[in-house]
Scaffold this active site. Structure first.
Site, PDB file in Angstrom:
ATOM      1  N   HIS A  21      -7.526  -3.918  -4.486  1.00 60.96           N
ATOM      2  CA  HIS A  21      -7.787  -4.259  -3.090  1.00 60.96           C
ATOM      3  C   HIS A  21      -6.555  -4.904  -2.446  1.00 60.96           C
ATOM      4  O   HIS A  21      -6.205  -4.593  -1.304  1.00 60.96           O
ATOM      5  CB  HIS A  21      -8.982  -5.215  -2.993  1.00 60.96           C
ATOM      6  CG  HIS A  21     -10.217  -4.693  -3.642  1.00 60.96           C
ATOM      7  ND1 HIS A  21     -11.025  -3.747  -3.058  1.00 60.96           N
ATOM      8  CD2 HIS A  21     -10.781  -4.962  -4.847  1.00 60.96           C
ATOM      9  CE1 HIS A  21     -12.031  -3.459  -3.870  1.00 60.96           C
ATOM     10  NE2 HIS A  21     -11.900  -4.184  -4.961  1.00 60.96           N
ATOM     11  N   ASP A 118     -11.049  -5.237   3.584  1.00 63.07           N
ATOM     12  CA  ASP A 118     -11.466  -4.195   2.659  1.00 63.07           C
ATOM     13  C   ASP A 118     -12.993  -4.139   2.604  1.00 63.07           C
ATOM     14  O   ASP A 118     -13.687  -4.879   3.311  1.00 63.07           O
ATOM     15  CB  ASP A 118     -10.811  -4.363   1.285  1.00 63.07           C
ATOM     16  CG  ASP A 118     -11.422  -5.484   0.450  1.00 63.07           C
ATOM     17  OD1 ASP A 118     -12.479  -6.019   0.814  1.00 63.07           O
ATOM     18  OD2 ASP A 118     -10.818  -5.824  -0.589  1.00 63.07           O
ATOM     19  N   ASN A 373      -5.499   3.321  -6.552  1.00 63.82           N
ATOM     20  CA  ASN A 373      -4.096   2.899  -6.469  1.00 63.82           C
ATOM     21  C   ASN A 373      -3.237   3.641  -7.478  1.00 63.82           C
ATOM     22  O   ASN A 373      -2.157   4.158  -7.150  1.00 63.82           O
ATOM     23  CB  ASN A 373      -3.975   1.390  -6.715  1.00 63.82           C
ATOM     24  CG  ASN A 373      -4.181   0.581  -5.461  1.00 63.82           C
ATOM     25  OD1 ASN A 373      -4.077   1.089  -4.356  1.00 63.82           O
ATOM     26  ND2 ASN A 373      -4.489  -0.690  -5.624  1.00 63.82           N
ATOM     27  N   SER A 374      -3.696   3.693  -8.725  1.00 66.40           N
ATOM     28  CA  SER A 374      -2.940   4.391  -9.764  1.00 66.40           C
ATOM     29  C   SER A 374      -2.820   5.877  -9.459  1.00 66.40           C
ATOM     30  O   SER A 374      -1.770   6.493  -9.677  1.00 66.40           O
ATOM     31  CB  SER A 374      -3.615   4.189 -11.125  1.00 66.40           C
ATOM     32  OG  SER A 374      -3.517   2.851 -11.548  1.00 66.40           O
ATOM     33  N   GLU A 377      -0.224   6.344  -6.686  1.00 67.97           N
ATOM     34  CA  GLU A 377       1.114   6.115  -7.244  1.00 67.97           C
ATOM     35  C   GLU A 377       1.569   7.311  -8.066  1.00 67.97           C
ATOM     36  O   GLU A 377       2.722   7.758  -7.957  1.00 67.97           O
ATOM     37  CB  GLU A 377       1.106   4.854  -8.102  1.00 67.97           C
ATOM     38  CG  GLU A 377       1.041   3.566  -7.304  1.00 67.97           C
ATOM     39  CD  GLU A 377       0.904   2.326  -8.165  1.00 67.97           C
ATOM     40  OE1 GLU A 377       0.858   1.222  -7.593  1.00 67.97           O
ATOM     41  OE2 GLU A 377       0.835   2.456  -9.410  1.00 67.97           O
ATOM     42  N   ALA A 392     -16.774   2.302 -11.735  1.00 65.64           N
ATOM     43  CA  ALA A 392     -16.755   2.454 -10.272  1.00 65.64           C
ATOM     44  C   ALA A 392     -16.717   3.933  -9.887  1.00 65.64           C
ATOM     45  O   ALA A 392     -17.440   4.744 -10.458  1.00 65.64           O
ATOM     46  CB  ALA A 392     -15.601   1.666  -9.662  1.00 65.64           C
ATOM     47  N   GLU A 393     -15.852   4.283  -8.929  1.00 67.12           N
ATOM     48  CA  GLU A 393     -15.830   5.655  -8.397  1.00 67.12           C
ATOM     49  C   GLU A 393     -14.876   6.555  -9.175  1.00 67.12           C
ATOM     50  O   GLU A 393     -14.582   7.678  -8.748  1.00 67.12           O
ATOM     51  CB  GLU A 393     -15.420   5.625  -6.926  1.00 67.12           C
ATOM     52  CG  GLU A 393     -13.932   5.649  -6.628  1.00 67.12           C
ATOM     53  CD  GLU A 393     -13.178   4.369  -6.963  1.00 67.12           C
ATOM     54  OE1 GLU A 393     -11.958   4.332  -6.731  1.00 67.12           O
ATOM     55  OE2 GLU A 393     -13.796   3.413  -7.461  1.00 67.12           O
ATOM     56  N   GLN A 394     -14.414   6.106 -10.336  1.00 67.59           N
ATOM     57  CA  GLN A 394     -13.358   6.833 -11.040  1.00 67.59           C
ATOM     58  C   GLN A 394     -13.786   8.214 -11.519  1.00 67.59           C
ATOM     59  O   GLN A 394     -12.955   9.120 -11.624  1.00 67.59           O
ATOM     60  CB  GLN A 394     -12.831   5.970 -12.188  1.00 67.59           C
ATOM     61  CG  GLN A 394     -12.109   4.728 -11.675  1.00 67.59           C
ATOM     62  CD  GLN A 394     -11.924   3.641 -12.716  1.00 67.59           C
ATOM     63  OE1 GLN A 394     -12.128   3.877 -13.911  1.00 67.59           O
ATOM     64  NE2 GLN A 394     -11.544   2.456 -12.284  1.00 67.59           N
TER      65      GLN A 394
END
Length: 480
Positions: A21, A118, A373-374, A377, A392-394
């Site tokens: 976040h 957020d 984020n990863s 990137e 989570a939403e992975q």
């Protein structure tokens, strides 16, 4: 005629704890200051902060970007320690923003033009309404999760049981169907407190003035087109969505012994030859799964950088301790693994300079939990992904990256009955080999390089993401 003596327009940002976040909101703050001539106040929730967060926010002081700590709330550690991650996060935010009205009132002039939050900071509306400050959301996950979140109240009414048990894939209007097994990492309804907190926050998305997303058209064309043109989203109604990505952490200072050793080791490896294995700032594996992962890497005979933290039965156990793991990783790996891997692999304890690794020419692929984020990137630096979602939403992100975007190969982590399984070493070996040296890996790498160029273009002056943010900034600038 521009009045050069006039104060720069002023906006504030507020992120909940957690690097996933903090990072994108802070990078948005940097862009508003350095590219759009704003002054920015970045409000920090200090309760639940980590070593990684503190180091990141203090690494590079920037003129006109002011870090302001919210007063720490009086909370019982015993109470927090008994909470699950999402409930704990939401409680910390709820308590920390109580003095927000007085904090915003006390900021240096000029008046704040907007507050950007957020998804877990939606308790700010009353204070901002009293101060006539419009609220924008920075949805720090994927646009795919944004569309799912906007659809969630409808889905919640339709589905009595757990989403993972639905007989058919979830069909968010205008989007590709979501397989039920990809929902297994979301907060289940049976975790009543956590689910209610998550549901409350996403249900408030229509209340904001606008929604920023860390994405761009070439990466998530289906979801972004749906939220813009599908009648369902217009009828909610959905606020205007602004794709402004890829926003990622800038190059980090290489400070610790481990970080210096990591970059020095990469400098000696051939181009595109190293698999970077890291599961985010909070992700952890069980002891059994970590053992299988280590053996799979060894059997693959591929070069690797492996970030190891203490195993746990809770996949998100590192969320509130990111950057503070000082355990010796050798204790959690198979006997002799580190010695046998010397020259081929490098084991790093707890934390690695991820941007430095992903941007390094030697890095050829990224075994990742698929946190957003990863993900951004990795795509920004043209690195294909082996998807290993944890929470989570992975799972949704993993499906997006493999099926829709074409930059990832998924690790088979779900059994025939839809249950989570331990991925065995031979399967890990075969997937790693396929991505690092197989034809499928070459295809993924080509696509990742295409998106790398696209991401660079969209952030450049005249590019879609740059101009989208510029238009919003201009609207704030001309408001009285």
């Amino acid at each position: 005629m521009v009045n050069e003596c006039a104060p720069k327009p002023h906006v504030a940002l507020l992120a909940s704890p957690g690097m996933g976040h903090i990072t994108p909101l802070y990078e948005l703050a940097v862009r508003l200051v350095t590219q759009h001539n704003f002054q920015v106040t970045f409000l920090v929730i200090t309760a639940g902060s980590t070593v990684a967060q503190d180091s990141y926010l203090t690494a590079y002081p920037i003129p006109d970007l002011h870090i302001v700590d919210l007063p720490p709330p009086d909370m019982s550690n015993e109470l927090l320690n008994n909470m699950k991650t999402v409930a704990r996060l939401c409680y910390i935010v709820e308590q920390s923003i109580r003095p927000l009205r007085s904090v915003l009132n006390g900021l240096k002039r000029p008046k704040v033009k907007a507050l950007i939050i957020d998804m877990f900071c939606t308790g700010v509306f009353e204070a901002c309404k009293d101060l006539s400050i419009p609220v924008y959301s920075f949805f720090t996950a994927s646009a795919a999760l944004l569309t799912f979140s906007l659809y969630l109240p409808t889905l919640d009414c339709k589905a009595d049981g757990e989403y993972v048990d639905l007989p058919e894939p979830v069909k968010v209007p205008g989007c590709n169907p979501i397989q039920t097994q990809d929902l297994m990492y979301l907060v289940p309804k049976s975790m009543i407190n956590e689910y209610q907190q998550w549901f409350m926050h996403v249900s408030r998305l229509p209340m904001v003035t606008g929604i920023f997303v860390n994405s761009w058209e070439d990466l998530e064309s289906v979801s972004l087109k749906a939220v813009k043109h599908e009648p369902f989203f217009a009828n909610i109604p959905t606020p205007r969505v602004y794709p402004i990505g890829p926003l990622t952490k800038q190059a980090e200072p290489v400070l610790t012994k481990y970080e210096k050793e990591t970059i020095a080791w990469l400098d000696k490896q051939p181009k595109d030859s190293v698999l970077f294995v890291a599961l985010g700032s909070g992700g952890t594996l069980t002891s059994e799964q970590l053992t299988e992962l280590a053996w799979g890497l060894e059997l693959s005979q591929q070069r690797f950088v492996l970030v190891v933290r203490k195993p746990s039965d809770c996949a998100i156990s590192g969320f509130f301790s990111a950057g503070s793991d000082v355990d010796d990783p050798i204790a959690y790996l198979p006997d002799g693994f580190v010695e046998r891997s010397k020259g081929v692999g490098l084991v790093v304890s707890g934390w690695a300079p991820q941007v430095g690794v992903l941007s390094h020419p030697s890095t050829g692929a990224f075994l990742s939990h698929c946190g957003w984020n990863s993900t951004v990137e990795s795509v920004k630096y043209g690195v294909p992904i082996i998807a290993w979602p944890l929470f989570a939403e992975q799972g949704i992100n993993a499906a997006l990256l493999s099926n829709e975007v074409g930059v990832a190969m998924r690790m088979p982590m779900v059994g025939e009955g839809g249950e989570a399984v331990v991925v065995r070493r031979k399967k890990i070996e075969s997937v790693v080999k396929a991505v690092m040296e197989g034809e499928e890996g070459k295809k993924l790498r080509r696509r990742a390089k295409e998106l790398q160029a696209s991401g660079r273009e969209t952030l450049s002056r005249g590019g879609s993401s740059y101009e989208t943010l510029a238009r919003v900034a201009e609207s704030w600038n001309i408001e009285t």
